[in-house]
Design a protein around this motif. Structure first.
Motif, PDB file in Angstrom:
ATOM      1  N   LYS A  26       0.813  -1.216   0.000  1.00  0.00           N
ATOM      2  CA  LYS A  26       0.000   0.000   0.000  1.00  0.00           C
ATOM      3  C   LYS A  26       0.849   1.270   0.000  1.00  0.00           C
ATOM      4  CE  LYS A  26      -3.750  -2.341   0.237  1.00  0.00           C
ATOM      5  NZ  LYS A  26      -4.410  -2.679  -0.994  1.00  0.00           N
ATOM      6  N   GLY A  27       2.177   1.107  -0.073  1.00  0.00           N
ATOM      7  CA  GLY A  27       3.063   2.266  -0.138  1.00  0.00           C
ATOM      8  C   GLY A  27       3.461   2.826   1.210  1.00  0.00           C
ATOM      9  N   PHE A  28       3.275   2.048   2.262  1.00  0.00           N
ATOM     10  CA  PHE A  28       3.642   2.494   3.600  1.00  0.00           C
ATOM     11  C   PHE A  28       4.646   1.512   4.174  1.00  0.00           C
ATOM     12  CE2 PHE A  28       2.960   2.448   8.224  1.00  0.00           C
ATOM     13  CZ  PHE A  28       3.299   3.758   8.492  1.00  0.00           C
ATOM     14  N   PHE A  29       5.718   2.017   4.718  1.00  0.00           N
ATOM     15  CA  PHE A  29       6.756   1.155   5.274  1.00  0.00           C
ATOM     16  C   PHE A  29       6.572   1.058   6.783  1.00  0.00           C
ATOM     17  CE2 PHE A  29      11.066   0.343   6.864  1.00  0.00           C
ATOM     18  CZ  PHE A  29      11.267  -0.880   6.244  1.00  0.00           C
ATOM     19  N   TYR A 106      16.429   3.909   9.255  1.00  0.00           N
ATOM     20  CA  TYR A 106      15.846   4.590   8.099  1.00  0.00           C
ATOM     21  C   TYR A 106      16.922   5.349   7.325  1.00  0.00           C
ATOM     22  CZ  TYR A 106      10.828   3.983   8.946  1.00  0.00           C
ATOM     23  OH  TYR A 106       9.572   3.471   9.068  1.00  0.00           O
ATOM     24  N   LEU A 107      17.796   6.047   8.043  1.00  0.00           N
ATOM     25  CA  LEU A 107      18.844   6.822   7.377  1.00  0.00           C
ATOM     26  C   LEU A 107      19.839   5.916   6.654  1.00  0.00           C
ATOM     27  CD1 LEU A 107      19.494   9.592  10.036  1.00  0.00           C
ATOM     28  CD2 LEU A 107      18.155   9.741   7.933  1.00  0.00           C
ATOM     29  N   LEU A 108      20.205   4.796   7.266  1.00  0.00           N
ATOM     30  CA  LEU A 108      21.122   3.867   6.605  1.00  0.00           C
ATOM     31  C   LEU A 108      20.483   3.203   5.395  1.00  0.00           C
ATOM     32  CD1 LEU A 108      22.816   2.138   9.657  1.00  0.00           C
ATOM     33  CD2 LEU A 108      23.913   3.633   7.985  1.00  0.00           C
ATOM     34  N   ILE A 128       4.757   7.215  12.576  1.00  0.00           N
ATOM     35  CA  ILE A 128       3.643   6.281  12.782  1.00  0.00           C
ATOM     36  C   ILE A 128       4.139   4.969  13.380  1.00  0.00           C
ATOM     37  CG2 ILE A 128       1.894   4.905  11.590  1.00  0.00           C
ATOM     38  CD1 ILE A 128       1.487   7.349   9.751  1.00  0.00           C
ATOM     39  N   SER A 129       5.281   4.473  12.911  1.00  0.00           N
ATOM     40  CA  SER A 129       5.841   3.233  13.466  1.00  0.00           C
ATOM     41  C   SER A 129       6.195   3.396  14.937  1.00  0.00           C
ATOM     42  CB  SER A 129       7.094   2.826  12.691  1.00  0.00           C
ATOM     43  OG  SER A 129       6.796   2.575  11.357  1.00  0.00           O
TER      44      SER A 129
END
Length: 162
Positions: A26-29, A106-108, A128-129
């Motif tokens: 759905k395009g959400f990680f 996330y940055l890596l 959100i996570s």
């Protein structure tokens, strides 16, 4: 006891991989596997969480077609420190260590190359996570308590690591 623990792991492996792949489609990680490894490291100790980490890395890579190694390894590292120093009695304070685990991952994984990627994808997924993490931790603790397994909110669960 082994049957209950095995059913707990199999059920959660299925749910984590399914929910993570559903959100990705759905395009959400949603790095739910990292949050689950955080839970296991605090609740069950390093050995069970490392085995689960390896299984989840293979399953997520096979089903979702992306590598979640950064997320799970950093979540494991933060949880290992947090279980001795943090407040595991309550669920809302868990937002902080999970945010601290997910931000470098996330940055890596994605970097800061594109402002669109950062603002439209990374930032909402990260927030959100982190906010949903206590709900998932509570859910897994509820299931563990129902199966009379070691729980997250009880600090004496990992005596086997001493």
């Amino acid at each position: 006891m082994i049957g209950r623990a095995l059913s707990f792991y199999l059920f959660n492996f299925f749910c984590v991989v399914w929910l993570e792949s559903f959100c990705a489609s759905k395009g959400f990680f949603l790095p739910l596997s990292a949050i689950y490894i955080f839970y296991l490291t605090v609740a069950r100790g390093i050995y069970q969480s490392l085995i689960s980490l390896a299984v989840l890395m293979v399953l997520v890579n096979a089903v979702c077609s992306y590598n979640n190694a950064y997320f799970t390894l950093i979540a494991f590292s933060i949880a290992y420190v947090w279980r001795d120093m943090g407040d595991c009695q309550n669920f809302p304070p868990q937002i902080l260590p999970i945010f601290c685990a997910l931000l470098p991952a996330y940055l890596l994984e994605f970097g800061l190359n594109s402002p669109w990627l950062t603002m439209k994808f990374l930032l909402p997924s990260l927030i959100i996570s982190s906010v949903l993490a206590p709900v998932f931790l509570w859910f897994w603790d509820f299931i563990s308590d129902s199966l009379t397994l070691a729980r997250f909110s009880v600090l004496d669960n990992y005596s086997e690591d001493v």
